[in-house]
Design a protein around this motif. Structure first.
Motif, PDB file in Angstrom:
ATOM      1  N   ARG A  13       0.836  -1.200   0.000  1.00 16.34           N
ATOM      2  CA  ARG A  13       0.000   0.000   0.000  1.00 16.34           C
ATOM      3  C   ARG A  13       0.873   1.253   0.000  1.00 16.34           C
ATOM      4  NH1 ARG A  13      -5.289  -0.904   0.866  1.00 16.34           N
ATOM      5  NH2 ARG A  13      -5.354   0.943  -0.467  1.00 16.34           N
ATOM      6  N   ALA A  14       0.276   2.345  -0.414  1.00 19.37           N
ATOM      7  CA  ALA A  14       1.015   3.594  -0.571  1.00 19.37           C
ATOM      8  C   ALA A  14       1.672   4.049   0.733  1.00 19.37           C
ATOM      9  CB  ALA A  14       0.074   4.682  -1.088  1.00 19.37           C
ATOM     10  N   ALA A  15       0.959   3.893   1.855  1.00 14.57           N
ATOM     11  CA  ALA A  15       1.510   4.357   3.127  1.00 14.57           C
ATOM     12  C   ALA A  15       2.787   3.602   3.491  1.00 14.57           C
ATOM     13  CB  ALA A  15       0.472   4.206   4.235  1.00 14.57           C
ATOM     14  N   GLU A  16       2.821   2.297   3.184  1.00 10.83           N
ATOM     15  CA  GLU A  16       4.021   1.500   3.461  1.00 10.83           C
ATOM     16  C   GLU A  16       5.182   1.964   2.580  1.00 10.83           C
ATOM     17  OE1 GLU A  16       2.486  -2.916   4.396  1.00 10.83           O
ATOM     18  OE2 GLU A  16       1.791  -2.124   2.475  1.00 10.83           O
TER      19      GLU A  16
ATOM     20  N   ILE B 209      -1.656  -0.150  -8.365  1.00 11.55           N
ATOM     21  CA  ILE B 209      -0.535   0.513  -9.022  1.00 11.55           C
ATOM     22  C   ILE B 209      -0.716   2.020  -9.056  1.00 11.55           C
ATOM     23  CG2 ILE B 209      -1.318   0.504 -11.437  1.00 11.55           C
ATOM     24  CD1 ILE B 209       2.044  -0.858 -10.172  1.00 11.55           C
ATOM     25  N   GLU B 210      -1.974   2.506  -9.098  1.00 12.84           N
ATOM     26  CA  GLU B 210      -2.192   3.953  -9.157  1.00 12.84           C
ATOM     27  C   GLU B 210      -1.671   4.649  -7.911  1.00 12.84           C
ATOM     28  OE1 GLU B 210      -4.461   1.644  -9.669  1.00 12.84           O
ATOM     29  OE2 GLU B 210      -5.237   1.904 -11.712  1.00 12.84           O
ATOM     30  N   GLU B 211      -1.986   4.098  -6.727  1.00 13.32           N
ATOM     31  CA  GLU B 211      -1.542   4.765  -5.499  1.00 13.32           C
ATOM     32  C   GLU B 211      -0.043   4.599  -5.303  1.00 13.32           C
ATOM     33  OE1 GLU B 211      -2.206   1.986  -1.682  1.00 13.32           O
ATOM     34  OE2 GLU B 211      -4.103   2.497  -2.653  1.00 13.32           O
ATOM     35  N   ILE B 212       0.502   3.467  -5.744  1.00 13.34           N
ATOM     36  CA  ILE B 212       1.951   3.270  -5.664  1.00 13.34           C
ATOM     37  C   ILE B 212       2.667   4.286  -6.556  1.00 13.34           C
ATOM     38  CG2 ILE B 212       3.823   1.667  -6.233  1.00 13.34           C
ATOM     39  CD1 ILE B 212       1.835  -0.606  -5.438  1.00 13.34           C
ATOM     40  N   ALA B 213       2.140   4.483  -7.763  1.00 16.24           N
ATOM     41  CA  ALA B 213       2.737   5.460  -8.679  1.00 16.24           C
ATOM     42  C   ALA B 213       2.673   6.871  -8.112  1.00 16.24           C
ATOM     43  CB  ALA B 213       2.021   5.402 -10.029  1.00 16.24           C
ATOM     44  N   ALA B 214       1.553   7.204  -7.503  1.00 18.50           N
ATOM     45  CA  ALA B 214       1.385   8.554  -6.970  1.00 18.50           C
ATOM     46  C   ALA B 214       2.384   8.844  -5.858  1.00 18.50           C
ATOM     47  CB  ALA B 214      -0.049   8.745  -6.481  1.00 18.50           C
TER      48      ALA B 214
END
Length: 407
Positions: free
Chosen positions: A139-142, A171-176
């Motif tokens: 997840r993005a927070a990690e 993938i969208e939040e990871i990219a952001a």
């Protein structure tokens, strides 16, 4: 765009375009190679000269078509086809685009994320691995916490759809978050591009890789790297390998229109026909809708037989579905596989590290009518084995619950 969890068929699509495979051929319910259209096979009946102008024009059209699918309106990216399997292309991307003094954060939740880490080890690149196990996505927070903790990380490497479990990673939040932290994102979209949205106007990435024999429904023989032109230029002299040098392949193709070494001419010709069928179906949204509907029909039918999918609906991709193996003592995957093959279906063994499982693919020239036949074949196979219920063991279900659900 159609969401990855949408289940309605594409407008005007009733499954009629998915003709059965050639006589005697089974359906390949795998994440590629997969069942291809007859016209795609027939495109390989002609021989091509790799240096000939007609083939060079075909290569140019292939590159242009893939860039269109990727949303390259601004012209910032280019497409570099490479001979070999998808793994060759992943290694080429890593060896060419991660500097020798770079540091990659690898987001792993299955065999293919771990293979990326192994590849980086062979390449001598520094790496840090976030391993989420078999069940949950990064997840993005990690990712944000790990990037903040280590400023030396230059690249994040993520798998779009991890087919060892069938999980669809966010993938969208990871990219952001990667972009917000000033790092570069490399994506293994091997089993996702062409069906799952991956538009460079929406997803900031340095590069991604995919393969001919996945969601475009071509045949094995080559993959492709779609990367920023700036990244390709900067990769000069960086690769560890002559054959896997993405910069050199790009440079030669742009100067001559030719592949550096003998190209998979027949696979390229088949891919051009697969692209024609892809556009005829309605492109990425229609392809996603058909695959998602395949998945939903499959899961509903298998649950009626007592099978339990590994993943929650939130993370279950429309590419391939992993099911727990039945706990019944008479169940044997080897026997189950053989019985399914006798009925015309090639399924996939499991690739989990802890529990017994198997996988059924939803991609290729298959539709909901085929998926219902798959469910019926599973029922017949269980009956032949003397398995009267397909429920997994309690231990398998408890193992899945151990990590908890990510926010």
């Amino acid at each position: 765009m159609q969401s990855a969890t949408g289940s309605s068929p594409a407008p005007g699509h009733d499954g009629a375009s998915c003709a059965p495979p050639a006589q005697g051929e089974p359906y390949l319910l795998t994440p590629g190679p997969l069942t291809t259209a007859l016209s795609t096979k027939e495109a390989m009946l002609r021989d091509w000269g790799s240096w000939d102008g007609d083939f060079r024009a075909m290569t140019a059209q292939l590159r242009s078509s893939l860039l269109d699918i990727a949303g390259n309106e601004a012209g910032e990216y280019d497409c570099v086809p490479l001979q070999g399997s998808g793994t060759y292309c992943v290694e080429a991307m890593l060896g060419s685009l991660v500097p020798r003094d770079g540091h990659a954060l690898v987001l792993a939740n299955g065999a293919y994320g771990k293979r990326i880490a192994t590849t980086l080890g062979y390449l001598g690149r520094a790496q840090t691995v976030l391993d989420k196990g078999d069940y949950l996505p990064p997840r993005a927070a990690e990712v944000e916490r790990m990037l903040d903790a280590d400023p030396s990380i230059t690249h994040v490497v993520a798998v779009h759809c991890e087919t060892s479990s069938g999980i669809l990673n966010p993938i969208e939040e990871i990219a952001a978050v990667t972009a917000a932290k000033g790092r570069k994102l490399l994506i293994d979209s091997m089993s996702a591009f062409g069906a799952l949205p991956l538009d460079v106007r929406d997803i900031a990435c340095e590069a991604f890789v995919s393969s001919a024999n996945k969601c475009i429904e071509g045949v094995p023989g080559f993959g492709f790297v779609i990367a920023r032109k700036r990244a390709l230029h900067d990769a000069r002299g960086r690769s560890h390998s002559l054959a896997l040098d993405v910069h050199d392949q790009w440079d030669v193709m742009n100067r001559t229109g030719q592949w550096r070494f003998t190209p998979p001419t027949h696979a390229v010709a088949a891919f051009m026909e697969a692209l024609r069928l892809y556009r005829q179906e309605g492109g990425q949204p229609a392809r996603l809708a058909r695959y998602a509907n395949n998945r939903d029909v499959l899961v509903a039918g298998m649950r009626e037989l007592g099978f339990e999918p590994l993943l929650s609906a939130r993370w279950r991709s429309p590419i391939i579905v992993t099911f727990f193996s039945p706990a019944h003592p008479s169940f044997s995957f080897e026997r189950f596989y053989a019985l399914m093959k006798e009925q015309g279906f090639i399924i996939y063994p499991g690739k989990l590290t802890v529990v017994e499982s198997f996988r059924i693919g939803c991609i290729g020239q298959v539709d909901e009518h085929v998926m219902r036949r798959v469910v019926n074949a599973c029922a017949s196979s269980l009956q032949a084995m003397g398995v009267d219920h397909a429920a997994p063991s309690t231990a398998a279900i408890e193992e899945r619950k151990l990590p908890g659900e990510a926010a």
